[in-house]
Design an enzyme around this catalytic site. Structure first.
Site, short mmCIF file in Angstrom:
data_model
loop_
_atom_site.label_atom_id
_atom_site.label_comp_id
_atom_site.label_asym_id
_atom_site.label_seq_id
_atom_site.Cartn_x
_atom_site.Cartn_y
_atom_site.Cartn_z
N GLU A 198 28.70 14.96 -17.84
CA GLU A 198 28.54 15.26 -16.42
C GLU A 198 28.08 13.99 -15.69
OE1 GLU A 198 27.12 19.91 -16.85
OE2 GLU A 198 25.61 18.41 -16.38
N ASN A 211 23.98 23.10 -17.92
CA ASN A 211 22.63 23.61 -18.24
C ASN A 211 22.16 24.60 -17.19
OD1 ASN A 211 22.59 22.04 -20.51
ND2 ASN A 211 21.19 20.50 -19.72
N SER A 270 18.35 15.77 -18.60
CA SER A 270 19.05 17.06 -18.68
C SER A 270 18.83 17.91 -17.44
CB SER A 270 18.52 17.88 -19.86
OG SER A 270 18.51 17.14 -21.03
N1 LIG Z 1 18.57 16.54 -27.43
C1 LIG Z 1 19.46 17.13 -26.64
O1 LIG Z 1 20.07 18.15 -26.99
C2 LIG Z 1 19.77 16.51 -25.30
C3 LIG Z 1 21.00 16.80 -24.67
C4 LIG Z 1 21.29 16.21 -23.44
C5 LIG Z 1 20.36 15.38 -22.85
N2 LIG Z 1 19.17 15.14 -23.47
C6 LIG Z 1 18.23 14.25 -22.80
O2 LIG Z 1 18.25 12.97 -23.42
C7 LIG Z 1 16.95 12.38 -23.31
C8 LIG Z 1 16.47 11.97 -24.68
O3 LIG Z 1 16.43 13.09 -25.52
P1 LIG Z 1 16.50 12.97 -27.10
O4 LIG Z 1 16.82 14.32 -27.59
O5 LIG Z 1 17.36 11.82 -27.49
O6 LIG Z 1 14.98 12.62 -27.42
P2 LIG Z 1 14.39 11.86 -28.69
O7 LIG Z 1 12.96 12.19 -28.71
O8 LIG Z 1 15.22 12.11 -29.91
O9 LIG Z 1 14.59 10.30 -28.32
C9 LIG Z 1 13.88 9.65 -27.28
C10 LIG Z 1 13.59 8.24 -27.76
O10 LIG Z 1 13.03 7.50 -26.68
C11 LIG Z 1 12.05 6.64 -27.22
N3 LIG Z 1 11.17 6.18 -26.16
C12 LIG Z 1 10.11 6.77 -25.60
N4 LIG Z 1 9.59 6.00 -24.63
C13 LIG Z 1 10.34 4.86 -24.60
C14 LIG Z 1 10.31 3.67 -23.84
N5 LIG Z 1 9.37 3.49 -22.90
N6 LIG Z 1 11.22 2.72 -24.08
C15 LIG Z 1 12.17 2.88 -25.03
N7 LIG Z 1 12.26 4.02 -25.78
C16 LIG Z 1 11.36 4.98 -25.57
C17 LIG Z 1 11.38 7.49 -28.27
O11 LIG Z 1 10.65 6.70 -29.21
C18 LIG Z 1 12.58 8.20 -28.90
O12 LIG Z 1 13.12 7.46 -29.99
C19 LIG Z 1 16.08 13.39 -22.59
O13 LIG Z 1 16.09 13.13 -21.21
C20 LIG Z 1 16.78 14.70 -22.88
O14 LIG Z 1 16.52 15.69 -21.92
C21 LIG Z 1 18.86 15.66 -24.69
#
Ligand SMILES: NC(=O)c1ccc[n+]([C@@H]2O[C@H](COP(=O)([O-])OP(=O)(O)OC[C@H]3O[C@@H](n4cnc5c(N)ncnc54)[C@H](O)[C@@H]3O)[C@@H](O)[C@H]2O)c1
Length: 383
Positions: A157, A196, A124
């Site tokens: 994006e 963002n 993000s």
């Molecule tokens: N949640 C939001 O609103 C949002 C929006 C846009 C972007 N993002 C970005 O997306 C990314 C993920 O966010 P999220 O909200 O899905 O988080 P989340 O915590 O729901 O999911 C992350 C997943 O990654 C897994 N994980 C951790 N280490 C790992 C590895 N080494 N190999 C494989 N899987 C692994 C975790 O177990 C978890 O299931 C982040 O970079 C976040 O900034 C989030």
């Protein structure tokens, strides 16, 4: 790598974003290798995909035959990154927003995937250029940033990292277009990219409203809902998770300007483990099904919603001045990434002198230079 060469996709991280990103790839016809650190996490990701597809099919939004094909072997589950990426042509990492986790994950992807495959990150905020240090052949690394929830939110994006080569950028553009999403391209790699980043100073401003002015979250949200906004920023913070947003603010604090850091109000909630909807409380209580009820008696009528949009528009002009994207793309990003008015369109009805004066007043009141009007605002060149 050209998009037409892609036969299979890997999604690394099957959480809130990863399962949705995988679902979009499946709906576009690609078999997906889905990977997470534990069997139960990757199984949960698959369950969420299938539940969502069934729901979409029942509403007539996805062909039931396509859903049947996806259920019939298009998802393969992994807990080992090397195995998950061994036979794919494109992989995206969707692991937590922690730099060291991202770097370790990207290195494992890079070590296991074919040398010309495209690798993307859904970060993000983080610098694509910095993250590319983990990748062999960093020219094939690009930012593809989805919004939450990825299947429903229209905006994606694409971020051109400092090492991204033009063919990889084109691949990412073609891929996002294939998904049928609304695309904006950040030509330069700046913290927070487009949407963002535009939202970032308003989060600071609203934090100051709580910390300095003692305003209630409802007062801010009700004022903005009255402008036609669908979800106020304080409720959005609860929905998106205050810990996630604060981590982004910490990153801006370090990489953009210290003034972008989290508010005292946000830190106080985090100290109590209250991150919003997920924990049943954040700025609001989420103890009933659906959205929180906003108490109208908290509305004072003294929060000026125009200032919110002036601050967003001012930040948009910084991106324009830095050569990241056009002002039109800034509006598109906010309309489709945040479901709000495009800030540049919003401020066009005001005289530039008035917008600049109001921004300067906010900057002076709180002693924050990030609110000070840009040249593009002062000269009215955004009109
Ligand atoms: N949640 C939001 O609103 C949002 C929006 C846009 C972007 N993002 C970005 O997306 C990314 C993920 O966010 P999220 O909200 O899905 O988080 P989340 O915590 O729901 O999911 C992350 C997943 O990654 C897994 N994980 C951790 N280490 C790992 C590895 N080494 N190999 C494989 N899987 C692994 C975790 O177990 C978890 O299931 C982040 O970079 C976040 O900034 C989030």
């Amino acid at each position: 790598m050209k998009l037409a060469e892609v036969k299979k996709v890997a999604v690394i991280g099957a959480g809130d974003m990863g399962h949705g990103i995988a679902q979009l790839a499946l709906m576009a016809g690609y078999p997906v290798n889905l990977c997470d650190i534990k069997d139960e996490f990757v199984a949960r990701g698959e369950e969420r995909i299938l539940a969502s597809l069934d729901k979409l099919a029942s509403k007539g939004k996805v062909d039931p035959e396509k859903v049947a094909a996806i259920k019939n072997g298009m998802i393969t589950k992994f807990t080992d990154i090397g195995q998950a990426v061994a036979d794919v042509d494109y992989a995206i990492e969707v692991v937590p927003e922690v730099e060291q986790i991202k770097l370790t994950t990207l290195k494992a992807i890079s070590d296991g995937i074919r040398e010309d495959a495209v690798i993307a990150t859904n970060t993000s905020t983080m610098s694509i250029t910095d993250l590319s240090a983990a990748i062999k052949n960093p020219g094939r690394f690009v930012g593809i940033h989805y919004f939450n929830p990825p299947v429903l939110m229209k905006l994606v994006e694409v971020v051109n990292g400092g090492n991204t080569d033009p063919e990889t950028l084109q691949f990412a553009i073609d891929y996002v277009n294939l998904l049928g999403k609304v695309l904006v391209v950040a030509k330069k790699d700046r913290p927070g990219f487009i949407a963002n980043r535009i939202a970032a100073p308003t989060i600071v401003y609203n934090g100051l409203q709580l910390d300095v002015d003692g305003r209630e979250p409802e007062d801010i949200d009700i004022s903005l809902l009255k402008t036609g906004m669908k979800m106020g920023p304080m409720e959005l913070a609860d929905y998106s998770r205050i810990d996630v947003m604060s981590a982004c603010q910490d990153y801006y604090h370090e990489h953009l300007d210290p003034e972008y850091g989290p508010s005292k109000a946000a830190k106080a909630l985090l100290d109590k483990g209250l991150v919003g909807k997920k924990t049943g409380q954040g700025y609001y209580k989420w103890d009933q099904p659906g959205r929180p009820q906003l108490d109208e008696s908290k509305w004072t009528g003294t929060y000026d919603p125009d200032i919110f949009y002036f601050i967003e528009a001012n930040e948009a002009t910084k991106l324009y001045e830095e050569g990241v994207c056009s002002l039109e793309e800034c509006d598109t990003a906010m309309q489709y990434g945040y479901n709000t008015a495009g800030p540049i369109g919003y401020i066009k009805k005001f005289e530039p002198e008035y917008v600049a004066k109001k921004l300067q007043e906010v900057s002076d009141k709180y002693g924050y230079k990030i609110f000070a009007p840009t040249e593009t605002i002062k000269t009215g060149a955004y009109r």
